[in-house]
Write a protein that holds these residues in place. Structure first.
Motif, PDB file in Angstrom:
ATOM      1  N   GLN A 196       0.845  -1.185   0.000  1.00  0.00           N
ATOM      2  CA  GLN A 196       0.000   0.000   0.000  1.00  0.00           C
ATOM      3  C   GLN A 196       0.884   1.239   0.000  1.00  0.00           C
ATOM      4  O   GLN A 196       2.002   1.209   0.516  1.00  0.00           O
ATOM      5  N   VAL A 197       0.366   2.316  -0.581  1.00  0.00           N
ATOM      6  CA  VAL A 197       0.999   3.619  -0.469  1.00  0.00           C
ATOM      7  C   VAL A 197       0.316   4.310   0.714  1.00  0.00           C
ATOM      8  O   VAL A 197      -0.908   4.278   0.841  1.00  0.00           O
ATOM      9  N   ALA A 198       1.111   4.907   1.588  1.00  0.00           N
ATOM     10  CA  ALA A 198       0.546   5.579   2.758  1.00  0.00           C
ATOM     11  C   ALA A 198       1.095   6.990   2.886  1.00  0.00           C
ATOM     12  O   ALA A 198       2.247   7.251   2.533  1.00  0.00           O
ATOM     13  N   PHE A 199       0.260   7.888   3.370  1.00  0.00           N
ATOM     14  CA  PHE A 199       0.651   9.248   3.693  1.00  0.00           C
ATOM     15  C   PHE A 199       0.479   9.434   5.196  1.00  0.00           C
ATOM     16  O   PHE A 199      -0.579   9.106   5.733  1.00  0.00           O
ATOM     17  N   ALA A 200       1.494   9.925   5.864  1.00  0.00           N
ATOM     18  CA  ALA A 200       1.399  10.284   7.280  1.00  0.00           C
ATOM     19  C   ALA A 200       1.304  11.800   7.345  1.00  0.00           C
ATOM     20  O   ALA A 200       2.214  12.498   6.898  1.00  0.00           O
ATOM     21  N   TRP A 201       0.212  12.321   7.872  1.00  0.00           N
ATOM     22  CA  TRP A 201      -0.046  13.759   7.886  1.00  0.00           C
ATOM     23  C   TRP A 201       0.389  14.376   9.203  1.00  0.00           C
ATOM     24  O   TRP A 201       0.166  13.790  10.273  1.00  0.00           O
TER      25      TRP A 201
END
Length: 67
Positions: free
Chosen positions: A13-18
């Motif tokens: 999966q591609v993940a973004f941590a904000w």
């Protein structure tokens, strides 16, 4: 993002941590799961909408969703 697998196939999966402007973690956004065949490179793309208070995002690359 390019995903590579050594050995057997895998799912990724591609993940973004904000984060806020002060560096405080807000949340993650994750893509749907992609199948990555063995011994290949697979391009993964994702578009995400940031939370209203997000100043920047990081792409976790350690294989897990950690802050």
């Amino acid at each position: 993002m390019l995903l590579g697998v050594h050995g057997g196939s895998a799912q990724a999966q591609v993940a973004f941590a904000w984060y806020t402007s002060g560096g405080a973690f807000i949340s993650f956004s994750t893509s749907s799961t992609a199948n990555v065949p063995a011994a290949t490179w697979t391009q993964a793309t994702e578009t995400a909408t940031s939370p209203a208070n997000a100043a920047f995002a990081r792409l976790p690359q350690d294989g897990g969703l950690r802050k």
